[in-house]
Design a protein around this motif. Structure first.
Motif, mmCIF file in Angstrom:
data_model
loop_
_atom_site.group_PDB
_atom_site.id
_atom_site.type_symbol
_atom_site.label_atom_id
_atom_site.label_comp_id
_atom_site.label_asym_id
_atom_site.label_seq_id
_atom_site.Cartn_x
_atom_site.Cartn_y
_atom_site.Cartn_z
ATOM 1 N N ARG A 130 8.217 -9.140 4.175
ATOM 2 C CA ARG A 130 7.433 -9.992 3.283
ATOM 3 C C ARG A 130 8.276 -10.972 2.492
ATOM 4 N N ALA A 155 0.827 -1.213 0.000
ATOM 5 C CA ALA A 155 0.000 0.000 0.000
ATOM 6 C C ALA A 155 0.850 1.247 0.000
ATOM 7 N N ASP A 193 6.621 -3.629 5.162
ATOM 8 C CA ASP A 193 6.753 -4.192 3.815
ATOM 9 C C ASP A 193 8.114 -4.850 3.613
ATOM 10 N N HIS A 238 -7.371 -1.336 0.534
ATOM 11 C CA HIS A 238 -6.924 -2.175 1.651
ATOM 12 C C HIS A 238 -8.041 -2.474 2.644
ATOM 13 N N HIS A 277 -2.097 -6.033 7.051
ATOM 14 C CA HIS A 277 -2.113 -4.870 6.154
ATOM 15 C C HIS A 277 -3.495 -4.545 5.606
ATOM 16 N N HIS A 323 2.778 2.822 9.427
ATOM 17 C CA HIS A 323 2.571 1.967 8.256
ATOM 18 C C HIS A 323 1.110 1.530 8.136
ATOM 19 N N ASP A 355 -1.911 2.351 5.487
ATOM 20 C CA ASP A 355 -2.635 1.317 4.729
ATOM 21 C C ASP A 355 -4.148 1.548 4.813
ATOM 22 N N HIS A 408 4.329 5.627 1.801
ATOM 23 C CA HIS A 408 4.508 5.338 3.234
ATOM 24 C C HIS A 408 5.544 6.264 3.866
HETATM 25 ZN ZN LIG Z 1 1.000 -2.436 4.316
#
Ligand SMILES: [Zn+2]
Length: 315
Positions: free
Chosen positions: A71, A28, A68, A186, A86, A176, A180, A34
């Motif tokens: 991941r 996102a 992020d 989201h 998220h 964060h 999102d 971000h």
């Molecule tokens: Zn996120």
């Protein structure tokens, strides 16, 4: 969120591993969005809050994209556990009002619903619905507790250097998920291509999610484009309820993303309407983050009730 999420829902578990490895995850607001949201919020911290935090703009900005960075398949357990943080598909919990403020009460409601569902029962698994408001309110709690420690250290004339580092991390990490939540996709099952009845002919192509939040934002928007829309912080009366209302408002804007996309708003330089929409969303995320920081600071001054004796042993 992982691109495989709705494929899981649509085509079943057997293909999850295949599609996960074949798809690139959607982040996102991308790295830029971000970072901008955290930076602008840090710049707007009022002088009534601790000075060390107002001086931590660089650290807080860096932490905007932090989740992020969790991941990678190289850290499978981390990736697996945190991806539902998220997003939340609010359409899947339209029957749940109010949404309970505790994570495990939420799980219980979802599993009860799943057990009674005549079909598509796995739509109600917590990891398919998403846990976005829970991670947010939990980090808010960590931040508030750390602010309380900071106040106690100050009152005791002890060094605050260590707790300051904890506060900066929590404040940046919180940013964060709050960011999102301002991205409408989201909060929705319509997260990456329209599904179900489609009388207006919105795109069903997978790709709108990343094109809007990452490619378009990185190419066309800078922090200064939305910073003037962010006002002084307001103390929230009920952070979880206020945050749920924020998510629901964001969910109400999902169709608008598709309308703008259909008109070419997110292609190349985009349109004035797309710019106005996107900067408003980035500002809304920044505002909520600033409000949560401010509320955590103010609430941390309240005396904490004495811990009640535990009724049973806790692990
Ligand atoms: Zn996120």
């Amino acid at each position: 969120m992982p691109v495989s999420r709705h494929e899981t829902w649509l085509i079943g578990f057997a293909l999850v591993t295949l599609t996960t490895t074949q798809s690139s995850p959607a982040f996102a607001w991308g790295n830029e969005g971000h970072t901008y949201i955290n930076r602008v919020a840090a710049q707007k911290i009022p002088s009534s809050m601790p000075r060390f935090l107002r001086r931590a703009e660089v650290e807080i900005s860096y932490l905007g994209p932090e989740p992020d960075r969790w991941r990678s398949p190289a850290e499978f357990a981390l990736k697996n556990s945190q991806e539902p943080d998220h997003f939340i598909d609010l359409e899947r919990i339209s029957w749940l009002d109010p949404v309970p403020p505790g994570r495990y009460e939420f799980y219980r409601k979802l599993y009860e619903k799943r057990a009674a569902a005549p079909d598509r029962a796995d739509d109600y698994l917590p990891e398919h619905v998403g846990l976005q408001p829970y991670i947010t309110i939990e980090i808010y709690g960590r931040l508030k507790a750390a602010f309380r420690e900071y106040r106690q250290h100050l009152a005791a004339h002890q060094s605050t250097a260590a707790v300051e580092q904890a506060i900066i991390f929590y404040a940046g990490w919180l940013g964060h998920y709050v960011a999102d939540g301002s991205q409408p996709l989201h909060t929705s099952i319509q997260y990456n291509g329209w599904i179900g009845a489609n009388p207006n002919g919105y795109t069903t192509e997978r790709g709108i999610h990343a094109r809007f939040e990452a490619t378009y934002v990185a190419a066309n928007i800078r922090a200064k484009d939305f910073a003037p829309q962010v006002k002084s912080p307001t103390r929230l009366t009920d952070p979880f309820a206020d945050y749920m209302a924020y998510l629901k408002h964001s969910n109400g804007l999902v169709e608008q993303v598709y309308v703008l996309e259909k008109a070419g708003g997110f292609t190349a330089k985009g349109s004035a309407a797309a710019l106005a929409f996107t900067t408003e969303r980035l500002a809304a995320g920044t505002q909520m983050l600033l409000d949560l920081w401010c509320t955590a600071w103010l609430e941390s001054a309240a005396p904490v009730p004495e811990h009640a004796a535990p009724v049973s042993a806790t692990k």
